[in-house]
Design a protein around this motif. Sequence first.
Motif, PDB file in Angstrom:
ATOM      1  N   GLY A  10       0.901  -1.096  -0.012  1.00  0.00           N
ATOM      2  CA  GLY A  10      -0.079   0.028   0.002  1.00  0.00           C
ATOM      3  C   GLY A  10       0.764   1.345  -0.082  1.00  0.00           C
ATOM      4  N   MET A  11       1.845   1.181   0.745  1.00  0.00           N
ATOM      5  CA  MET A  11       2.786   2.461   0.883  1.00  0.00           C
ATOM      6  C   MET A  11       3.470   2.705  -0.358  1.00  0.00           C
ATOM      7  N   ASN A  12       3.757   1.619  -1.336  1.00  0.00           N
ATOM      8  CA  ASN A  12       4.500   1.638  -2.570  1.00  0.00           C
ATOM      9  C   ASN A  12       3.863   2.656  -3.512  1.00  0.00           C
ATOM     10  N   VAL A  13       2.464   2.942  -3.304  1.00  0.00           N
ATOM     11  CA  VAL A  13       1.491   3.206  -4.232  1.00  0.00           C
ATOM     12  C   VAL A  13       0.936   4.692  -3.601  1.00  0.00           C
ATOM     13  N   ALA A  14       0.911   4.583  -2.275  1.00  0.00           N
ATOM     14  CA  ALA A  14       0.143   5.676  -1.652  1.00  0.00           C
ATOM     15  C   ALA A  14       0.976   6.980  -1.416  1.00  0.00           C
ATOM     16  N   ILE A  15       2.282   6.924  -1.360  1.00  0.00           N
ATOM     17  CA  ILE A  15       3.261   7.981  -1.585  1.00  0.00           C
ATOM     18  C   ILE A  15       2.907   8.872  -2.743  1.00  0.00           C
ATOM     19  N   SER A  16       3.085   8.200  -3.922  1.00  0.00           N
ATOM     20  CA  SER A  16       2.908   8.676  -5.097  1.00  0.00           C
ATOM     21  C   SER A  16       1.526   9.432  -5.547  1.00  0.00           C
ATOM     22  N   ALA A  17       0.527   8.601  -4.663  1.00  0.00           N
ATOM     23  CA  ALA A  17      -0.914   9.166  -4.815  1.00  0.00           C
ATOM     24  C   ALA A  17      -0.990  10.333  -4.259  1.00  0.00           C
ATOM     25  N   SER A  18      -0.563  10.505  -2.990  1.00  0.00           N
ATOM     26  CA  SER A  18      -0.454  11.670  -2.164  1.00  0.00           C
ATOM     27  C   SER A  18       0.224  12.803  -3.041  1.00  0.00           C
ATOM     28  N   SER A  19       1.371  12.625  -3.518  1.00  0.00           N
ATOM     29  CA  SER A  19       1.857  13.814  -4.400  1.00  0.00           C
ATOM     30  C   SER A  19       1.006  14.029  -5.489  1.00  0.00           C
ATOM     31  N   LEU A  20       0.205  13.042  -5.902  1.00  0.00           N
ATOM     32  CA  LEU A  20      -0.581  13.513  -7.127  1.00  0.00           C
ATOM     33  C   LEU A  20      -1.771  14.516  -6.486  1.00  0.00           C
ATOM     34  N   CYS A  21      -2.133  14.245  -5.194  1.00  0.00           N
ATOM     35  CA  CYS A  21      -3.185  15.015  -4.650  1.00  0.00           C
ATOM     36  C   CYS A  21      -2.635  16.533  -4.577  1.00  0.00           C
ATOM     37  N   ILE A  22      -1.362  16.638  -3.899  1.00  0.00           N
ATOM     38  CA  ILE A  22      -0.762  17.496  -3.535  1.00  0.00           C
ATOM     39  C   ILE A  22      -0.753  18.614  -4.775  1.00  0.00           C
ATOM     40  N   ASN A  23       0.003  18.054  -6.015  1.00  0.00           N
ATOM     41  CA  ASN A  23       0.207  18.536  -7.417  1.00  0.00           C
ATOM     42  C   ASN A  23      -1.264  19.082  -7.859  1.00  0.00           C
TER      43      ASN A  23
END
Length: 368
Positions: free
Chosen positions: A78-91
């Motif tokens: 889950g963390m493998n993709v959650a960090i990228s998803a969080s960065s997507l939400c921020i941007n």
Amino acid sequence: MATPPDWLFSAFSFSAFILASLPLFWQIKASGNVGACSLAIWSAVGYLNSFINSIIWRNNTVNWAPVWCDISSRVYLGMNVAISASSLCINRRLYRVSQVTSVQTTQTRRADIEDLCMTVGIPLLHMALYIIYQGHRFDIYEDIGCFPEFPVTPVSIVLRDIWPVIISIIAAAYGCGAFVRLARLKYETSKFLSANSHLTRSFYWRLMALAGTELLIGTPLSIFIMVWDIRNGGFGVQPYSWSRVHSNFSRVVQYPASYWKIKAPELEISRWDDVLSALIFFAFFGFSEDAQKNYRRFWNFLLAKCTILQTRKKSVQNSTPPLQIHPTAPIKPTSQEGSIEFPAQPPSSSFGSRDIEYVPRGGPADHC
């Protein structure tokens, strides 16, 4: 390949958990940015998971806690993709803020729900789909702990490796769009930031820098891990078959450190990359003005508590009178059996001018 000692990683991973958790409390209260809060939460959970595993499986590969390994291996996925998803939400949020015409909609309930679906829904879906390409229950690596296992097949590449890469590319596109938009409308920055009550100029640029740094580190690492899995995944890319992939599913494979540090060095790179992400997150938000105010407020709270405790202790010590009993004070029995009555006034002392303190009814125990 020379690697740092495992105790050093344990110390850094626990420190990373603390550093990711410290700014979280006021981020949730003040920023209102789901992406930033999700990044902190997922990071803290991942670092705590790595710290526990590094402690339990230090210098051993014993299957101490199989249920914990079932959970821990999925947290890693889950963390493998959650960090990228969080960065997507921020941007994505920053890009929408940069659009002056739509700034009023950036803090709506719908936008928050969309961000939650990306930062929580995508990782949970990613963990649920793991059963499709999962080869056996889990692996145990010495000094690392539990780890998800999967043979390299076209299905595992699509469902596991490509997700972080695609999400990072989309996030990079949003980030570049937001930066270009701001460069063109620099004179209007204060206008659309003032329309966003949760977003200050300082916090906006911190988010931009954080998201950009995460993408610069996370995207190349995701591509590196995907290429490494394809080129060095045991027997190479194998054809997918449910019966073949899930044969002997309940087994647990244990790898000593001497093996994986040579055959799978990307594991060491990956877990230290997570620690680096925590340090970057704390560098951007742990030294902000709001953070420093909260540090001072917490320190003053501790000092106030210590002062109150010391004052109460001294007050109790000073309010306890010395126990003095007159040697010749008569004790008169009353009509009630077993009760004792003290004199109404203390008798005169025969010991010169020294004062004798009167002990009230109930005796010294009640007075204390």
